[in-house]
Design a protein around this motif. Structure first.
Motif, mmCIF file in Angstrom:
data_model
loop_
_atom_site.group_PDB
_atom_site.id
_atom_site.type_symbol
_atom_site.label_atom_id
_atom_site.label_comp_id
_atom_site.label_asym_id
_atom_site.label_seq_id
_atom_site.Cartn_x
_atom_site.Cartn_y
_atom_site.Cartn_z
ATOM 1 N N GLN A 130 -5.710 -8.133 -5.294
ATOM 2 C CA GLN A 130 -5.110 -8.097 -3.964
ATOM 3 C C GLN A 130 -5.402 -6.748 -3.304
ATOM 4 N N GLN A 131 -6.003 -6.784 -2.111
ATOM 5 C CA GLN A 131 -6.458 -5.555 -1.476
ATOM 6 C C GLN A 131 -5.311 -4.613 -1.156
ATOM 7 N N ALA A 132 -4.114 -5.133 -0.975
ATOM 8 C CA ALA A 132 -2.957 -4.285 -0.684
ATOM 9 C C ALA A 132 -2.655 -3.332 -1.842
ATOM 10 N N LYS A 133 -3.063 -3.695 -3.056
ATOM 11 C CA LYS A 133 -2.800 -2.844 -4.210
ATOM 12 C C LYS A 133 -3.752 -1.656 -4.284
ATOM 13 N N LEU A 134 -4.818 -1.690 -3.477
ATOM 14 C CA LEU A 134 -5.804 -0.614 -3.499
ATOM 15 C C LEU A 134 -5.786 0.238 -2.238
ATOM 16 N N LEU A 135 -5.372 -0.345 -1.107
ATOM 17 C CA LEU A 135 -5.530 0.360 0.169
ATOM 18 C C LEU A 135 -4.527 1.499 0.356
ATOM 19 N N MET A 136 -3.261 1.286 -0.002
ATOM 20 C CA MET A 136 -2.294 2.377 0.119
ATOM 21 C C MET A 136 -2.665 3.541 -0.809
ATOM 22 N N LEU A 199 4.432 -2.340 -5.787
ATOM 23 C CA LEU A 199 3.662 -3.245 -4.933
ATOM 24 C C LEU A 199 3.417 -4.546 -5.691
ATOM 25 N N LYS A 200 4.419 -5.402 -5.692
ATOM 26 C CA LYS A 200 4.321 -6.670 -6.416
ATOM 27 C C LYS A 200 3.601 -7.704 -5.565
ATOM 28 N N ASP A 201 2.915 -8.628 -6.243
ATOM 29 C CA ASP A 201 2.158 -9.665 -5.537
ATOM 30 C C ASP A 201 3.018 -10.447 -4.564
ATOM 31 N N ASN A 202 4.216 -10.818 -4.986
ATOM 32 C CA ASN A 202 5.037 -11.683 -4.143
ATOM 33 C C ASN A 202 5.754 -10.935 -3.034
ATOM 34 N N GLU A 203 5.640 -9.615 -3.019
ATOM 35 C CA GLU A 203 6.313 -8.842 -1.977
ATOM 36 C C GLU A 203 5.359 -8.411 -0.872
ATOM 37 N N LEU A 204 4.064 -8.555 -1.142
ATOM 38 C CA LEU A 204 3.072 -8.101 -0.171
ATOM 39 C C LEU A 204 2.589 -9.253 0.682
ATOM 40 N N GLY A 205 2.083 -8.911 1.860
ATOM 41 C CA GLY A 205 1.398 -9.912 2.668
ATOM 42 C C GLY A 205 0.137 -10.300 1.949
ATOM 43 N N GLY A 206 0.128 -11.445 1.323
ATOM 44 C CA GLY A 206 -0.995 -11.824 0.467
ATOM 45 C C GLY A 206 -2.242 -12.106 1.260
ATOM 46 N N ASP A 207 -3.331 -12.127 0.546
ATOM 47 C CA ASP A 207 -4.606 -12.498 1.154
ATOM 48 C C ASP A 207 -4.673 -14.014 1.150
#
Length: 620
Positions: A130-136, A199-207
């Motif tokens: 999940q890109q959100a786990k890398l961008l921040m 940054l959990k998968d279910n808490e982020l705006g998923g791809d």
């Protein structure tokens, strides 16, 4: 009274940011409007954020980043990183952070994130992370890297100038490296831990999965890669100077020619060197052209022998980075899937009589019928209701076909897909422009904003982006409005005296507890204020205060000024505190509270580490 109103607006805006119920750019522009209406700032000050060099540079960097993505350069670089790191999420995270930190030591953190953002997005997609786990972590790491050198971040240069004016030796290029390395090691560990925990998968705006499959997936589903061959025209071929209609290749050999690729003149390296042409009845081939054909292997060999053609090996490519399935599509020609509704006039028509090539100027490559895929002898197949046809043609003709609602239904949005086709032959040009931009920013011949704007212009002029419309689409306007509207807020905080009141009060209240307590007070006061005003403004504000406080206690001012530079630069707790944080907000689908949950503990704990480390490197 102005100070009170400013603080009230700041508190309300912060509350709305935290709630996430109102768009961040709307909150920022509303706060700006209130400051203007109440007369706290004038019109020129209110608009200063949108003419600020950081905001202009962000726009240019979005364009540069868009070109890096559009040319496929991001995919190439991410592929190299993927080979280096594998698909392990933690190793990927560390690879991204260390790469960003290294670049951030020599280039502004904003530039670092803009260059790496498309690369990291591509890397995440390829590695299925999940890109959100890398961008921040990317944004945070760029700020950590800025602490390694004098030019890494503006606060470093601010404290160097303050020391020089006070009669001390100016800081050297690598004076920050010892403290920067501690920042980098401690920050990398903390960011890795907190981002994985919080940054959990279910808490982020998923791809979200796309309704429309990619061109690669579509071609792979129909097994086109196993049926696609490339033949090169020799100088002795009887095909030369004849139209495809005259040759009757489909009828005679049961081989279908879909497109022709031809090298153009290399006189001007800035323009494309390979031309792709849809194979129509009037198409003629020239010496060294490469034609893309489908058919059974034995038919291909017979056709090739008769017409003196060279069958190219699978690994023989016209340019680096191509893929056998990707050869089916380019910026001019693409593939799409169309459905045949029950009321279509094409039902029960033979493919060769359907008029798809004559009327719509597209070829039918395959038919999906009740889970089976038909790829051979298509011209004798009857089209039936419910069939899915895989077609190939120029994107403009596929888009026209999408308007034929009664007889066919085109799946997806061809125009959007066409705009995302990588211009792979432009990747070397995009890489060269990016490298020159980074070098120009490092040697500081002209201001960084000029380097970025020139690079953005070159990306469009050289065709790394198809046109200006594509360039405008690369800009994340929500981030631009957010930063542009929040810069005047820092002006209001300084103008009304709120910043000076808070900073002096904090420092004066703890100065009596000793040099170490004063160091901690200066660091955390700076770190707190940088949540609301720019890091440069924060460093300018606190540097003279830290210098005066240290001299009054008869201790070395160097660790105190370093505390100012580090505290001002390492702000992770809010998205609008630094441009890198804002740059990744939309791409990562982060909420305000994501920054608070991950960034605030990292910011506080990193502060504790630095308060302990600074006296060890620079004795008080």
């Amino acid at each position: 009274m102005d100070m009170l109103w400013t603080l009230v607006i700041l508190v309300i805006a912060s509350a709305l940011f935290v709630s996430g119920k109102v768009r961040s750019d709307l909150v920022a522009i509303s706060a700006l409007s209130l400051l203007l209406i109440l007369g706290i700032i004038d019109t020129q000050e209110a608009l200063s954020g949108f003419s600020n060099s950081v905001v202009i540079m962000m726009i240019g960097l979005f364009v540069v980043g868009g070109a890096i993505f559009q040319t496929g350069l991001a995919k190439i670089v991410s592929g190299k990183l993927l080979k280096l790191a594998g698909t392990n999420e933690t190793i990927l995270l560390l690879t991204v952070m260390l790469s960003a930190s290294f670049i951030g030591a020599f280039v502004s953190n904003t530039g670092t994130v803009a260059v790496m953002l498309p690369i990291v997005v591509s890397l995440a997609a390829t590695a299925r992370v999940q890109q959100a786990k890398l961008l921040m972590p990317l944004a945070f790491a760029s700020s950590l890297g800025g602490m390694l050198t004098l030019i890494g971040t503006p606060p470093n240069m601010v404290i160097s100038e303050t020391l020089e004016k006070a009669g001390y030796e100016p800081l050297k290029f690598f004076s920050f490296t010892p403290t920067g390395l501690i920042c980098l090691v401690a920050g990398t560990i903390l960011i890795t831990l907190f981002s994985k925990w919080l940054l959990k998968d279910n808490e982020l705006g998923g791809d979200k999965g796309r309704e429309q499959r990619s061109l690669y997936e579509l071609a792979k589903q129909y097994s086109l890669g196993n049926n696609l061959y490339r033949l090169q025209i020799s100088e002795h071929s009887p095909m030369l100077n004849k139209t495809l209609k005259e040759l009757s290749i489909a009828a005679e050999y049961n081989v279908h020619i879909h497109e022709v690729r031809r090298r153009q003149s290399n006189k001007n390296p800035f323009f494309k060197t390979i031309n792709t042409e849809f194979a129509g009845p009037d198409t003629q081939v020239h010496v060294n052209d490469v034609i893309y054909v489908t058919g059974d292997y034995e038919h291909i060999l017979r056709f090739s022998d008769v017409h003196k053609l060279t069958l190219l090996a699978e690994d023989a490519v016209e340019r680096e980075g191509t893929d056998r399935l990707e050869n089916l599509a380019s910026s001019q020609i693409g593939i799409a899937e169309v459905l045949i509704p029950s009321n279509s006039k094409h039902i029960n028509q033979l493919v060769k009589h359907s008029g798809f090539r004559e009327k719509y100027r597209v070829n039918i490559l395959g038919i999906q019928r009740k889970g089976k895929y038909l790829l051979h002898e298509l011209k004798e197949e009857k089209i039936k209701a419910g069939d899915a046809l895989l077609i190939q043609g120029e994107w403009k003709h596929i888009s026209t076909l999408a308007l034929e609602y009664e007889d066919v239904v085109v799946v997806g949005q061809p125009a959007d897909v066409a705009s995302n086709i990588p211009l792979s032959h432009k990747a070397p040009i995009a890489a060269l422009i990016m490298v020159l931009m980074i070098i120009a920013m490092i040697i500081n011949v002209v201001p960084a904003v000029v380097c970025v704007i020139v690079a953005a212009i070159l990306m469009v002029v050289t065709g790394c982006l198809p046109n200006m419309e594509s360039a405008y689409k690369t800009v994340n306007w929500e981030s631009i409005v957010l930063i542009g509207a929040m810069i005047p807020m820092s002006t209001a905080i300084e103008k009304t005296g709120a910043a000076a009141l808070i900073s002096e009060g904090l420092v004066n209240s703890i100065g009596g507890y000793g040099p170490l307590a004063l160091l901690a007070g200066i660091y955390f006061a700076t770190s707190f204020m940088t949540l609301f005003i720019s890091n440069t403004a924060c460093a300018v504000l606190f540097s003279p205060i830290a210098l005066a406080a240290a001299l009054s206690m008869d201790v070395s001012p160097i660790p105190y000024l370093f505390a100012v530079a580090i505290g001002a630069s390492l702000c992770f707790a809010v998205p609008f505190s630094t441009p890198p944080n804002a740059l990744v907000m939309t791409a990562g689908k982060y909420k305000f509270m994501d920054y608070v949950k991950v960034g605030l503990p990292v910011q506080v704990l990193l502060g504790v580490v630095m308060v302990i480390a600074l006296p060890l490197i620079f004795p008080l």
